[in-house]
Design an enzyme around this catalytic site. Sequence first.
Site, PDB file in Angstrom:
ATOM      1  N   GLY A   9      16.405  44.827  87.138  1.00 34.51           N
ATOM      2  CA  GLY A   9      15.126  44.671  86.613  1.00 34.51           C
ATOM      3  C   GLY A   9      14.485  43.206  86.621  1.00 34.51           C
ATOM      4  O   GLY A   9      14.116  42.597  85.954  1.00 34.51           O
ATOM      5  N   ARG A  12      10.861  40.075  88.545  1.00 30.21           N
ATOM      6  CA  ARG A  12       9.919  39.107  87.910  1.00 30.21           C
ATOM      7  C   ARG A  12      10.058  39.211  86.265  1.00 30.21           C
ATOM      8  O   ARG A  12      11.262  39.630  85.707  1.00 30.21           O
ATOM      9  CB  ARG A  12       8.517  39.861  88.072  1.00 30.21           C
ATOM     10  CG  ARG A  12       8.357  41.199  87.641  1.00 30.21           C
ATOM     11  CD  ARG A  12       6.575  41.778  87.798  1.00 30.21           C
ATOM     12  NE  ARG A  12       6.183  41.549  89.195  1.00 30.21           N
ATOM     13  CZ  ARG A  12       6.734  42.196  90.273  1.00 30.21           C
ATOM     14  NH1 ARG A  12       7.573  43.147  90.337  1.00 30.21           N
ATOM     15  NH2 ARG A  12       6.057  41.599  91.231  1.00 30.21           N
ATOM     16  N   ASP A  61      17.550  52.868  91.375  1.00 26.38           N
ATOM     17  CA  ASP A  61      17.013  53.015  89.971  1.00 26.38           C
ATOM     18  C   ASP A  61      18.028  53.328  88.946  1.00 26.38           C
ATOM     19  O   ASP A  61      18.837  54.219  89.006  1.00 26.38           O
ATOM     20  CB  ASP A  61      16.454  54.601  90.061  1.00 26.38           C
ATOM     21  CG  ASP A  61      15.833  55.136  89.035  1.00 26.38           C
ATOM     22  OD1 ASP A  61      16.155  54.736  87.832  1.00 26.38           O
ATOM     23  OD2 ASP A  61      15.171  56.133  88.953  1.00 26.38           O
ATOM     24  N   VAL A  62      18.355  52.291  88.254  1.00 23.29           N
ATOM     25  CA  VAL A  62      19.428  52.132  87.336  1.00 23.29           C
ATOM     26  C   VAL A  62      19.552  53.516  86.307  1.00 23.29           C
ATOM     27  O   VAL A  62      20.316  53.500  85.358  1.00 23.29           O
ATOM     28  CB  VAL A  62      19.667  50.523  86.757  1.00 23.29           C
ATOM     29  CG1 VAL A  62      20.067  49.719  87.840  1.00 23.29           C
ATOM     30  CG2 VAL A  62      18.173  50.496  86.156  1.00 23.29           C
ATOM     31  N   ASN A  88      18.991  44.079  82.108  1.00 29.99           N
ATOM     32  CA  ASN A  88      17.752  43.847  81.786  1.00 29.99           C
ATOM     33  C   ASN A  88      16.350  44.685  81.920  1.00 29.99           C
ATOM     34  O   ASN A  88      15.600  44.607  81.224  1.00 29.99           O
ATOM     35  CB  ASN A  88      17.320  42.523  82.491  1.00 29.99           C
ATOM     36  CG  ASN A  88      15.886  42.032  82.120  1.00 29.99           C
ATOM     37  OD1 ASN A  88      15.395  41.629  81.304  1.00 29.99           O
ATOM     38  ND2 ASN A  88      15.011  42.489  83.340  1.00 29.99           N
ATOM     39  N   SER A 140      15.608  43.994  72.023  1.00 26.35           N
ATOM     40  CA  SER A 140      14.527  43.259  71.435  1.00 26.35           C
ATOM     41  C   SER A 140      14.526  43.518  69.851  1.00 26.35           C
ATOM     42  O   SER A 140      15.226  44.298  69.155  1.00 26.35           O
ATOM     43  CB  SER A 140      13.442  44.446  71.955  1.00 26.35           C
ATOM     44  OG  SER A 140      12.118  44.380  71.184  1.00 26.35           O
ATOM     45  N   TYR A 153      10.681  53.153  72.592  1.00 25.54           N
ATOM     46  CA  TYR A 153      11.183  51.638  72.910  1.00 25.54           C
ATOM     47  C   TYR A 153      12.058  51.342  71.681  1.00 25.54           C
ATOM     48  O   TYR A 153      13.280  50.753  72.063  1.00 25.54           O
ATOM     49  CB  TYR A 153      10.117  50.877  73.107  1.00 25.54           C
ATOM     50  CG  TYR A 153      10.365  49.322  73.639  1.00 25.54           C
ATOM     51  CD1 TYR A 153      10.793  49.059  74.853  1.00 25.54           C
ATOM     52  CD2 TYR A 153      10.520  48.340  72.792  1.00 25.54           C
ATOM     53  CE1 TYR A 153      10.993  47.982  75.304  1.00 25.54           C
ATOM     54  CE2 TYR A 153      10.839  47.043  73.248  1.00 25.54           C
ATOM     55  CZ  TYR A 153      10.987  46.711  74.670  1.00 25.54           C
ATOM     56  OH  TYR A 153      11.457  45.715  75.081  1.00 25.54           O
ATOM     57  N   ALA A 155      13.703  53.171  69.714  1.00 27.97           N
ATOM     58  CA  ALA A 155      15.314  53.869  69.744  1.00 27.97           C
ATOM     59  C   ALA A 155      16.011  53.557  70.798  1.00 27.97           C
ATOM     60  O   ALA A 155      17.358  53.244  70.639  1.00 27.97           O
ATOM     61  CB  ALA A 155      14.790  55.320  69.738  1.00 27.97           C
ATOM     62  N   ILE A 186       7.408  37.879  73.785  1.00 24.73           N
ATOM     63  CA  ILE A 186       7.689  36.708  75.148  1.00 24.73           C
ATOM     64  C   ILE A 186       6.678  37.000  76.183  1.00 24.73           C
ATOM     65  O   ILE A 186       6.146  38.107  76.198  1.00 24.73           O
ATOM     66  CB  ILE A 186       9.014  36.971  75.951  1.00 24.73           C
ATOM     67  CG1 ILE A 186      10.124  37.039  74.526  1.00 24.73           C
ATOM     68  CG2 ILE A 186       9.234  36.129  76.638  1.00 24.73           C
ATOM     69  CD1 ILE A 186      10.507  35.688  74.020  1.00 24.73           C
TER      70      ILE A 186
END
Length: 245
Positions: A9, A12, A61-62, A88, A140, A153, A155, A186
């Site tokens: 990812g 950017r 597509d990871v 990431n 996060s 997110y 979880a 961020i």
Amino acid sequence: MAKTAIITGSARGIGAAIALKLAQSGFNVALNDLNEKSFEGTDIIAECEKFGITAKAYYADVSKSDECEKLAKAVKEDFGEISALVNNAGITRDGLIARMSDEQYDMVIAVNQKSVFNMTKFVSNIMLRQKYGRIVNIASVAGLYGNPGQMNYSASKAAVIGMTKTAAKELGRKNITVNAVAPGFISTPMTDKLTEEQKAKMLEAIAMRRYGTPEEVAEVVDFLCSDKASYVTGQVIEISGGLSM
């Protein structure tokens, strides 16, 4: 032989900042995102190569195991080794619990959580043979403390923290360290979607009264990928400006 890092990812935002920092530190960088469109309008590859290293984009597509296996093999064939992996890649599909659809939940889990398992599985097999490696997972503060509207997110990022500690225990004997960083607020395209009211409320909770930058996250990741962090593993480093104190 120069060391090589894979950053998922990384077209950017935080991923791109990490790629640039690792390139500056002398790593060849294997950038990854879904497809060529992800890199349109960016100069990330050229910017990385200004530091005298080799940078190459790999499209995968990871969240899909077979694509991760191909990605790891391709990078190993192109560069001869993989010294660092930065997991990431991540997305958000926010919504209150009562209104969140199965699709919203499952998509975030697949991209944010399953991708870490996929990439760690295939890259660690290479690192085990090398008897060396650095793995850094981007978690996060939502995974540490939760966040309203982000059941999926939060979880996924809490799972990433648990996966980090498990992998650190499994791989440590082969000189492979596994750590996580937990960014707070961020400034990225992802957080730009928040309303001004949401942003103001967040600032009030941050001790430093400002948002972090992708570059500040990249500095910590760079340290964890370096030999300076050779005895640091299984840790979660919060990068939040004092958000959770």
